[in-house]
Design an enzyme around this catalytic site. Structure first.
Site, short mmCIF file in Angstrom:
data_model
loop_
_atom_site.label_atom_id
_atom_site.label_comp_id
_atom_site.label_asym_id
_atom_site.label_seq_id
_atom_site.Cartn_x
_atom_site.Cartn_y
_atom_site.Cartn_z
CD GLU A 187 -2.86 0.78 2.57
OE1 GLU A 187 -3.25 -0.36 2.90
OE2 GLU A 187 -3.14 1.79 3.21
CG ASP A 230 -1.72 4.51 2.87
OD1 ASP A 230 -2.38 3.97 1.98
OD2 ASP A 230 -1.52 3.98 3.99
CD GLU A 264 -5.05 7.50 6.01
OE1 GLU A 264 -5.10 8.05 7.13
OE2 GLU A 264 -5.16 6.28 5.86
CG HIS A 291 -0.98 9.81 7.80
ND1 HIS A 291 -0.54 9.68 9.10
CD2 HIS A 291 -1.06 8.56 7.30
CE1 HIS A 291 -0.36 8.38 9.37
NE2 HIS A 291 -0.66 7.69 8.30
CG ASN A 350 2.19 4.07 6.62
OD1 ASN A 350 3.37 3.73 6.59
ND2 ASN A 350 1.33 3.62 7.54
NE ARG A 373 8.74 0.23 5.97
CZ ARG A 373 8.16 -0.93 5.64
NH1 ARG A 373 7.00 -0.95 5.03
NH2 ARG A 373 8.77 -2.07 5.94
CD GLU A 374 3.06 5.26 10.98
OE1 GLU A 374 4.27 5.29 11.34
OE2 GLU A 374 2.28 4.35 11.31
CG ASP A 428 -12.02 7.16 16.10
OD1 ASP A 428 -12.03 7.75 14.98
OD2 ASP A 428 -11.80 5.94 16.21
NE ARG A 473 6.21 3.60 15.28
CZ ARG A 473 5.70 3.99 14.11
NH1 ARG A 473 5.67 5.28 13.78
NH2 ARG A 473 5.20 3.11 13.29
#
Ligand SMILES: *[C@@H]1O[C@H](CO)[C@@H](O)[C@H](O)[C@H]1NC(C)=O
Length: 282
Positions: free
Chosen positions: A95, A97, A99, A112, A114, A123-124, A188, A267
């Protein structure tokens, strides 16, 4: 014997065959919340309390350059996410991405990005944009070849993901992907980490798409390309960042990048992923 070579030079210096949304895409979610307009030149997605909406390309692509112009939800878009991405299917899918995370009026969207390979993402990289993406259409592109993936905004590279298979990092290279886009409610988590909720009194929320173009392969042997100055525009096949593009990339990353997994040492206390380490080979 005389041989005459006839060079036919097109008077049309540059021809672009922008796609038609009727031919290239299917509406896959939200029924009437998604609309194809202007004889296939414009597509809109909308979101209200009842539903979001989405579409998907008819074709699957294996490498190419994919361009789309988007104009994002104007005004209060907090809580909404407009996703625009390439993806294959299944548990070990790949994928790529984009966003767009909405915001309250006057506050910046977050772009965003990835990359997933063999089902694994994480892998943002996130960016603010250097313009208001709700005012006009801007071009968001993915160049995907066997060596690298380049994310571009208005032809300015914002991210490069290199093939690091030599370091044991999986790379998307054998699963054909479709183009997907959807607009949905993600209050959310989307805006300020979920603190700001969608204001439904502002619905429907609408995002606009036009000028889709794919210079891409639908299989290993079948590729389509537009022409530029009478020649097939296949630059994406070996595209890499030249000195100018590299400076632009550094400018974006220095001034507009707000998150990079490669520098998230909290992280990755045990060490950042191998593709993050600087390498001499690209
Ligand atoms: C929304 O605006 C706030 C305040 O300027 C900012 O911190 C945040 O990054 C913006 N974007 C999103 C998607 O939350």
């Amino acid at each position: 014997m005389l041989f005459f070579l006839l060079f036919v030079t097109s008077l049309m210096a540059s021809t672009t065959f922008a796609g038609n949304f009727y031919n290239d895409f299917d509406i896959t979610w939200g029924g009437p919340h998604a609309k194809i307009l202007n004889g296939g030149q414009l597509l809109t997605l909308s979101l209200d309390r009842a539903s979001g909406s989405g579409f998907r390309s008819k074709n699957e692509y294996l490498f190419g350059r994919i361009d789309m112009q988007l104009k994002l939800i104007a005004g209060d878009s907090a809580g909404t996410v407009t996703a625009y991405y390439l993806s294959s299917q299944g548990a070990t899918h790949d994928e790529i991405d984009f966003e767009f995370l909405g915001n309250v009026s006057g506050q910046p969207y977050i772009l965003h990005t990835n990359v997933f390979a063999q089902g694994k993402g994480g892998r943002e990289q996130q960016f603010y944009l250097w313009f208001d993406p709700t005012r006009n259409f801007h071009t968001y592109s993915i160049v995907w070849n066997p060596q690298r993936i380049i994310f571009l905004v208005d032809n300015i590279p914002i991210r490069e993901f290199n093939n690091a298979e030599k370091l044991g990092v999986p790379y998307p290279k054998s699963q054909p992907m479709r183009i997907y886009s959807s607009l949905w409610n993600a209050d959310d988590w989307a805006t300020r980490g979920g603190l700001v909720k969608t204001d439904w009194t502002k619905a429907p929320f609408t995002a606009y798409y036009r000028n889709f173009n794919a210079n891409a392969c639908t299989s290993a042997t079948s590729c389509s390309s537009t022409t530029k100055n009478g020649l097939r525009d296949d630059a994406w096949r070996t595209q890499e960042l030249d000195a100018w593009s590299r400076r632009r990339l550094r400018w974006v990353q220095k001034n507009y990048m707000i998150y990079n997994y490669c520098s998230d040492l909290k992280r990755f206390a045990q060490g950042v992923p191998p593709e993050c380490r600087p390498s001499r080979v690209h």
